[in-house]
Enzyme design. Sequence first.
Site, PDB file in Angstrom:
ATOM      1  N   CYS A  35       0.835  -1.209   0.000  1.00  0.00           N
ATOM      2  CA  CYS A  35       0.000   0.000   0.000  1.00  0.00           C
ATOM      3  C   CYS A  35       0.871   1.261   0.000  1.00  0.00           C
ATOM      4  O   CYS A  35       1.548   1.549   0.990  1.00  0.00           O
ATOM      5  CB  CYS A  35      -0.907  -0.058   1.234  1.00  0.00           C
ATOM      6  N   CYS A  38       0.151   3.768   2.755  1.00  0.00           N
ATOM      7  CA  CYS A  38       0.627   3.223   4.038  1.00  0.00           C
ATOM      8  C   CYS A  38       2.124   3.485   4.197  1.00  0.00           C
ATOM      9  O   CYS A  38       2.576   3.903   5.271  1.00  0.00           O
ATOM     10  CB  CYS A  38       0.374   1.721   4.111  1.00  0.00           C
TER      11      CYS A  38
END
Length: 110
Positions: A35, A38
């Site tokens: 991600c 993230c």
Amino acid sequence: MPISPRVAPLQASEFDTFINQQAGPVVIDFWAPWCGPCRALAPTLERLAKNLEGVVAVRKINVDEAAELASAFGVRSIPTLILFKDGQALSQVVGSQTESELVKWVGSAF
């Protein structure tokens, strides 16, 4: 020499024990290594953990390894940060946050 990360991974099997043993607030970052947002948030969380060391515990849980736990807390997109106090979820934020936004958010637990 690299600085050791303050935001350590937390396994789903350790989750309940960890959040229930903390005297202060706990921030759990539900994330995944693939991600992009993230990974972009990670340095901000490291700074938060450093600046609030001893006040708040910050840990990360990989949703790919802890799908049931993520589902139990209604995590539908990542990164999702959940603020716990006394073992109870107080609130959550989804997506990228600035350090000042996170400090204010964590402050709501006091």
